[in-house]
Write an enzyme that holds these catalytic residues in place. Structure first.
Site, PDB file in Angstrom:
ATOM      1  N   ASP A 327     -22.032  -4.063 -48.507  1.00 23.89           N
ATOM      2  CA  ASP A 327     -20.829  -4.376 -47.731  1.00 23.89           C
ATOM      3  C   ASP A 327     -19.676  -3.445 -48.123  1.00 23.89           C
ATOM      4  O   ASP A 327     -18.888  -3.025 -47.287  1.00 23.89           O
ATOM      5  CB  ASP A 327     -20.378  -5.823 -47.990  1.00 23.89           C
ATOM      6  CG  ASP A 327     -21.463  -6.861 -47.711  1.00 23.89           C
ATOM      7  OD1 ASP A 327     -22.644  -6.543 -47.891  1.00 23.89           O
ATOM      8  OD2 ASP A 327     -21.122  -8.000 -47.348  1.00 23.89           O
ATOM      9  N   GLU A 468     -32.252  -8.513 -41.634  1.00 22.43           N
ATOM     10  CA  GLU A 468     -33.057  -9.138 -42.691  1.00 22.43           C
ATOM     11  C   GLU A 468     -34.079 -10.139 -42.159  1.00 22.43           C
ATOM     12  O   GLU A 468     -34.882 -10.668 -42.939  1.00 22.43           O
ATOM     13  CB  GLU A 468     -32.122  -9.815 -43.695  1.00 22.43           C
ATOM     14  CG  GLU A 468     -31.263  -8.807 -44.443  1.00 22.43           C
ATOM     15  CD  GLU A 468     -30.136  -9.441 -45.238  1.00 22.43           C
ATOM     16  OE1 GLU A 468     -29.671 -10.530 -44.841  1.00 22.43           O
ATOM     17  OE2 GLU A 468     -29.714  -8.839 -46.241  1.00 22.43           O
TER      18      GLU A 468
HETATM   19  O1  IFM Z   1     -24.946  -7.707 -47.274  1.00 24.52           O
HETATM   20  C1  IFM Z   1     -24.996  -8.785 -46.420  1.00 24.52           C
HETATM   21  C2  IFM Z   1     -26.279  -8.714 -45.641  1.00 24.52           C
HETATM   22  O2  IFM Z   1     -26.320  -7.548 -44.860  1.00 24.52           O
HETATM   23  C3  IFM Z   1     -26.423  -9.924 -44.754  1.00 24.52           C
HETATM   24  N1  IFM Z   1     -26.357 -11.139 -45.540  1.00 24.52           N
HETATM   25  C4  IFM Z   1     -25.127 -11.257 -46.295  1.00 24.52           C
HETATM   26  C5  IFM Z   1     -24.915 -10.073 -47.206  1.00 24.52           C
HETATM   27  C6  IFM Z   1     -23.574 -10.192 -47.929  1.00 24.52           C
HETATM   28  O3  IFM Z   1     -22.525 -10.121 -47.023  1.00 24.52           O
END
Ligand code: IFM
Length: 763
Positions: A327, A468
């Site tokens: 992020d 994901e």
């Molecule tokens: O890094 C992100 C991921 O891309 C998606 N789930 C939450 C994480 C933290 O914000």
């Protein structure tokens, strides 16, 4: 008006959301926007950046320091608390211009009387350890008041308790409460100095609470005001005696006085806004939401340390283990690069300092180089577990592959370091370890890749991309494109070092650790999924198009439990084309020059209806690509979603039984990107600035400052005109190009010299 966030009335259901929304902080610590009378059940939290602890076999997470702003008031035997007494009026507000939180509550008392409680607090931008709170009570008729104010050692923990062996001390008007962390035996001290000129006072040392009780017979209409000066120190601060440091800082603050502390704090905020404020004319809602997003970034930015980065939930609590994800590099870094490069440097140096953790992770999986942590804490070892989500149906931990397979993280880190160098020209980051980190990331990809002899190409197999919901896929377009970029950066770094610092180039490549030819070979022959003939759509990964093509509504109709995770082993999305968050579309944003407008549009149109936006990182990317192809009306709703996420509190709170609430710094950074990189079409390649405006219909004008290569500029875009002003103290001229968003991409460019301003028309 456009600087005030306000809510009227008290709603129990919004306690958690408002704790995020009304947060204050200064990068050293964050303090949740809870009310003075709240305690751990209302999720009060003071989170110092970078201090983690592990209890037993629970998840390692940041510690929550004792709450130094705890204040309860009892009037004629009745507790004045919004939780126990329905107020006649209640208002909570945040002045985001100066980082000041206020509340005003009017309570009913017997015989038609009222009692008004007001408080104002800030987390000093000037004195990083300091929180100050000024509380006033006014009774409409004479009343007996008992005020209890002090340090509440009972804190909200997700995987705690983290502080043990609490010790307290008292010296004149100053109290300190110190606890020690479980794992590393780190002290955490909170100092508390009370400045109060009324009432009868006595000390209170209760179980887990250290403070003062003030009793007074309040006169009708008289306002009684006291101030608490609270300081937080931890073992990370390098003080020989944390408790003494906290006591001294609190005492010093009290000696300086509330008004003067507030003035120095506000002056710091003014400087921050001068460097970063984006002004929008014609759209007040967007203006406030965007400023608020920048506010959220300012209160968590580690301006004081290069050993810290920004966790995915900022400093709003312990969610996501307080860990730093991609992020930072991909969603927050651009804001800092363009406005406060020294903070951008700190963020990237954090990755340099955690390189050894990344090396350990690569070695653990049998690879070379640096495989950065998916969830990174202070050492760079991965805090991400193999079972990160529990199945809501069976309660069993679910095997997830975030940790093992999101290999793009190493490319994201290399990309961030290189971006910093390109933006600033400051090669100290390369010399201080950045070059080594980049090369180690490239080495990791070389060791991870598979050479397909049949197709004479390198492939990257068994990965998870940004989406994901689809784990362990082959040739994820985004991952492959980022890996190629990482290799390219490594080659550029080597060429730069060989030219300027040959000794360093030699030592970094000594012993055959990495050879330029290997990197070049993989770079040149790495497979990047290409647009399909006819549709122009890029397949997200091998065989993605063969998955079931359901609509999002169809998929949602299959959901049995609203918290069920759509990815993982049996997740509903895994066998379909529904994706969690922008993936190919993110690639099109990052590599925008490599794809035509038509291609970007085809992919946007294909992937947008298939994206669940199950991550707050997704909206801004759809906004950016829509703006890039000149479709600002498509972009605008996505901009609004990203910019308002922490204002509405409208985001996922649970995945499985895992609480994921908190602030969303990546979306906050995304709001800035959507407005400035998207609607204004700003880009900088290290030499020249390009501006290609595509403003939303309602925006009459937008204006923002830039800091590029040590030079300050203000860009203003208004109907058909772009004006660039250079600040007087600029050392060098900069080329600005104004590009029209048509297929020909017509351009006009000019040098903007120190002290000059230029106007361009862009219709
Ligand atoms: O890094 C992100 C991921 O891309 C998606 N789930 C939450 C994480 C933290 O914000």
């Amino acid at each position: 008006m456009n600087w005030i966030i306000r809510e009227n009335g008290f709603d129990k259901e919004r306690i958690a959301a408002n704790g995020n929304k009304f947060m204050i902080g200064n990068g050293y610590m964050g303090y949740r926007g809870t009310l003075d009378e709240f305690a751990r059940s209302e999720l009060t939290a003071t989170i110092p950046a970078g201090l983690y602890d592990k209890v037993g076999d629970q998840w390692r997470e940041p510690i929550n320091a004792p709450n130094g702003l705890s204040t309860r008031i009892v009037c004629d035997g009745k507790p004045l608390s919004v939780l126990e007494l329905e107020p006649l009026a209640h208002e909570q507000e945040l002045d985001i211009r100066h980082g000041v939180h206020r509340r005003k509550t009017v309570y009913p008392a017997a015989d038609g009387r009222t009692v008004t409680v007001e408080s104002e607090r800030f987390c000093s931008m000037e004195r990083l350890h300091l929180l100050a709170n000024r509380v006033s009570v006014t009774c409409s008729k004479p009343s007996e008041l008992i005020i209890t104010t002090g340090i509440d050692g009972q804190v909200w923990d997700i995987n705690g308790p983290h502080l043990e062996r609490m010790e307290s001390a008292e010296q004149e008007d100053t109290l300190t409460l110190t606890g020690w962390t479980h794992e590393l035996n780190m002290p955490v001290s909170v100092g508390h100095t009370l400045a109060c000129l009324f009432g009868e006072r006595r000390s209170l040392a209760l179980d887990h609470f250290l403070g003062r009780e003030i009793r007074l017979a309040a006169q009708a209409g008289e306002t009684y005001t006291f101030v608490t000066y609270v300081s937080v120190f931890t073992g990370l601060d390098g003080e020989a005696d944390c408790a003494a440091a906290a006591a001294e800082a609190s005492r010093e603050a009290a000696a300086a006085g509330y008004e003067s502390l507030l003035a120095e704090h506000a002056a710091r905020w003014e400087r921050k806004w001068k460097l970063s404020d984006v002004r929008i004319e014609g759209d007040d809602e967007a203006q406030l939401a965007l400023r608020y997003s920048l506010y959220q970034l300012h209160i968590i930015a580690p301006g004081h340390s290069e050993k810290l980065s920004i966790p995915a939930r900022g400093l709003s609590g312990q969610v996501y283990k307080g860990a730093v994800f991609w992020d930072t590099e991909m969603f927050m870094l651009p804001f800092f690069l363009y406005t406060q490069p020294s903070i951008a440097r700190n963020l990237m140096m954090y990755r340099v300092h955690t390189l050894d953790g990344a090396r350990r992770k690569a070695a653990e999986y049998g690879y070379a180089g640096a495989f950065y942590a998916w969830e990174s804490q202070e050492t760079g070892d991965d805090a991400c577990t193999l079972f990160n989500v529990n199945d809501v149906f069976t309660g069993r931990p679910m095997r997830t592959y975030f940790r093992d397979k999101q290999v793009h993280i190493s490319a994201d880190v290399a990309y961030g370091i290189w971006q910093y160098f390109i933006f600033t020209g400051d090669d100290s980051i390369l010399l201080d370890g950045g070059a080594e980190a980049v090369l180690e990331c490239a080495r990791f990809f070389y060791s991870y890749a598979y050479y397909n002899p049949y197709r004479s190409r390198y492939e990257i197999l068994d990965v998870t991309g940004p989406d994901e919901y689809h784990e362990r896929v082959n040739n994820n377009a985004f991952t492959n494109a980022m890996a190629k970029r990482c290799l390219n950066i490594a080659l550029e770094v080597l060429a730069y070092l060989q030219d300027k610092y040959p000794g360093l180039a030699k030592s970094l490549t000594a012993g055959g650790r990495i050879a330029t030819e290997q990197l070049r070979d993989m770079h040149d022959r790495l497979y990047i999924p290409q647009p399909a003939e006819g549709s122009g759509v890029i397949e997200q990964f091998d065989r993605y198009f063969a998955l079931e093509d359901v609509t999002l509504a169809q998929l949602k109709s299959r959901i049995l439990n609203r918290h069920e995770y759509l990815g993982g082993g049996n997740g509903l999305a895994t066998t379909t084309q529904i994706l969690k968050q922008a993936d190919v579309v993110l690639m099109l944003h990052l590599f925008k020059d490599e794809y035509s407008r038509g291609m970007k549009r085809s992919n946007w149109e294909y992937y947008e209806p298939r994206t669940e936006h199950g991550s707050s990182l997704s909206y801004c990317i759809y906004a950016l690509v829509a703006a890039d192809i000149g479709l600002s009306d498509w972009a605008y709703p996505y901009f609004k979603r990203t910019a308002t996420i922490d204002l509405t509190g409208d985001s996922k709170q649970y995945v499985g039984d895992l609480y994921i609430g908190g602030t969303h710094p990546a979306a906050n950074g995304g709001a800035w990107m959507a407005a400035v990189l998207g609607f204004a079409g700003l880009r900088f390649d290290g030499q020249a600035v390009t501006i290609a405006p595509s403003l939303p219909a309602a925006w009459r004008a937008v204006s923002f400052p830039l800091q590029l290569r040590g030079a300050g500029f203000i860009v203003t875009i208004e109907t058909g005109q772009v004006r660039v002003e250079a600040s007087e103290d600029n050392q060098a001229a900069m080329e600005f190009r104004i590009e029209r968003r048509n297929d020909a991409g017509d351009r006009e460019s000019a040098m903007v010299a120190p002290g000059q301003h230029m106007s361009f028309s862009y219709k």
